[in-house]
Design an enzyme around this catalytic site. Sequence first.
Site, PDB file in Angstrom:
ATOM      1  N   GLU A  72       0.795  -1.219   0.000  1.00 50.27           N
ATOM      2  CA  GLU A  72       0.000   0.000   0.000  1.00 50.27           C
ATOM      3  C   GLU A  72       0.833   1.277   0.000  1.00 50.27           C
ATOM      4  O   GLU A  72       0.869   2.026   0.980  1.00 50.27           O
ATOM      5  CB  GLU A  72      -0.978  -0.001   1.179  1.00 50.27           C
ATOM      6  CG  GLU A  72      -1.948  -1.171   1.131  1.00 50.27           C
ATOM      7  CD  GLU A  72      -3.054  -1.099   2.178  1.00 50.27           C
ATOM      8  OE1 GLU A  72      -3.992  -1.891   2.074  1.00 50.27           O
ATOM      9  OE2 GLU A  72      -2.958  -0.261   3.091  1.00 50.27           O
TER      10      GLU A  72
ATOM     11  N   GLU B 130      -5.762  -8.294   0.053  1.00 46.21           N
ATOM     12  CA  GLU B 130      -6.461  -8.015   1.306  1.00 46.21           C
ATOM     13  C   GLU B 130      -7.899  -7.674   0.976  1.00 46.21           C
ATOM     14  O   GLU B 130      -8.185  -6.940   0.029  1.00 46.21           O
ATOM     15  CB  GLU B 130      -5.859  -6.829   2.077  1.00 46.21           C
ATOM     16  CG  GLU B 130      -4.532  -7.080   2.734  1.00 46.21           C
ATOM     17  CD  GLU B 130      -4.038  -5.855   3.514  1.00 46.21           C
ATOM     18  OE1 GLU B 130      -4.892  -5.039   3.961  1.00 46.21           O
ATOM     19  OE2 GLU B 130      -2.826  -5.712   3.654  1.00 46.21           O
TER      20      GLU B 130
END
Length: 437
Positions: free
Chosen positions: A168, A351
């Site tokens: 991320e 995720e």
Amino acid sequence: MFSFDRRDFGPDFTFGVATAAYQIEGGQGHGRGPSIWDTFSATPGNVHNGDTGLHACNHYELWPADLDLIRDGGFDAYRFSFAWPRLIPQGTGAINIEGVDFYDRLIDGMLERGIKPYATLYHWDLPSTLQDRGGWMNRDIAHWFADYATLIAQKFGDRLAATATINEPWCVAFLSHFLGVHAPGYRDLRATARAMHHVLFAHGQAIDALRAEGTKNLGIVLNLEKSEPMTQSADDIAACNFGDAAFNRWYLDGLFKGRYPKEMTEWLAPYLPENYQADMEVVSRPLDWLGINYYTRGLYRASNVPGMPVEQVKGPLELTDIGWEIYPQGLSDLLVRVSNDYTKIPLYVTENGMAEVEGEDDPRRVKYYDDHLKAVLAAREAGADVRGYFAWSLLDNYEWAEGYNKRFGLVHVDYETQQRTPKASYRSFQGLLHNTR
């Protein structure tokens, strides 16, 4: 239980669970150096209830039982992260042998249980000594990170099924240097612009370093949102376009097109590193796969705040306990968009999950996973080459600035006793993954 069969995904689809080192490991002795999250969480007001990752889920000692949970759940793979300060306490230089030994045991434990290791090199726990030298604002971090990647490749690379460089990068750069919500907690546009570029430049340097050591199956993990305008007015559509550029296209365009979106380079022009364009060949090194983390959408309108071009607003959809809208269609849309507009390499949902207040019974989470896995099937039917899905998260854990206040786990953790108790969502995956009908 879920409303589909494992065989609907085909024989080669990978089902896994995901965690991150700082959120579960604890074990902050054993030669581990301090990270930016140790100091950020120790600063009053940064984290709910002043919670820190000092003990977390004590995965450092309880990892065998946690791997047993993954195996018994029927999962094919475990997406975990290495802790940079556990392996190289000062960020560069001397290696901590106890840290190497820990990850040796962990990886070998996965292989002994038939679990594929999916590793992430960086999941936000930067060694504090590197932050002292500017952290992600300093261009030299690309070389520090490449050296760290070389160590990973040499010590563990031949046992890893897949390796991601960074988790991320939007959170590493924008959330942490512009919004100040995560460590190191800056709110500075120059710091943001530099971090946004350096995190991708470091990724490219790490890809080169890993490949030079023969490590295979390399990727990166992006958190993407489905950006949508609050209304169909021209101003809100323009705001949505800017939000999409900041959240999604900076990283997708940089990685797969070798350039950054014009909306962002114009906004950040006074602050970007000089001659950053010369780095774009490294930023856009070829990848073997792309990980996509998805939780919700971004709803945008034009902003009246000076210096802030857009504003995110709350939508009308059902919310998770952390306040994020539940929007499975957004996952399908993103997977198809990335496949059509950016790359044909394999995609993984690395995720996906929800915070929920519950004990062992979590029916809303079961429905959340059911709906999002259907969204993956829809994306595959539309032509997106989605090869795997990783639930976030195996365990309730330290949820960054939310501390221990939000629970994402398939398995409940009593933080006082460290007792693990599988929830209904875990049992649903177990039924799916062991069911051959």
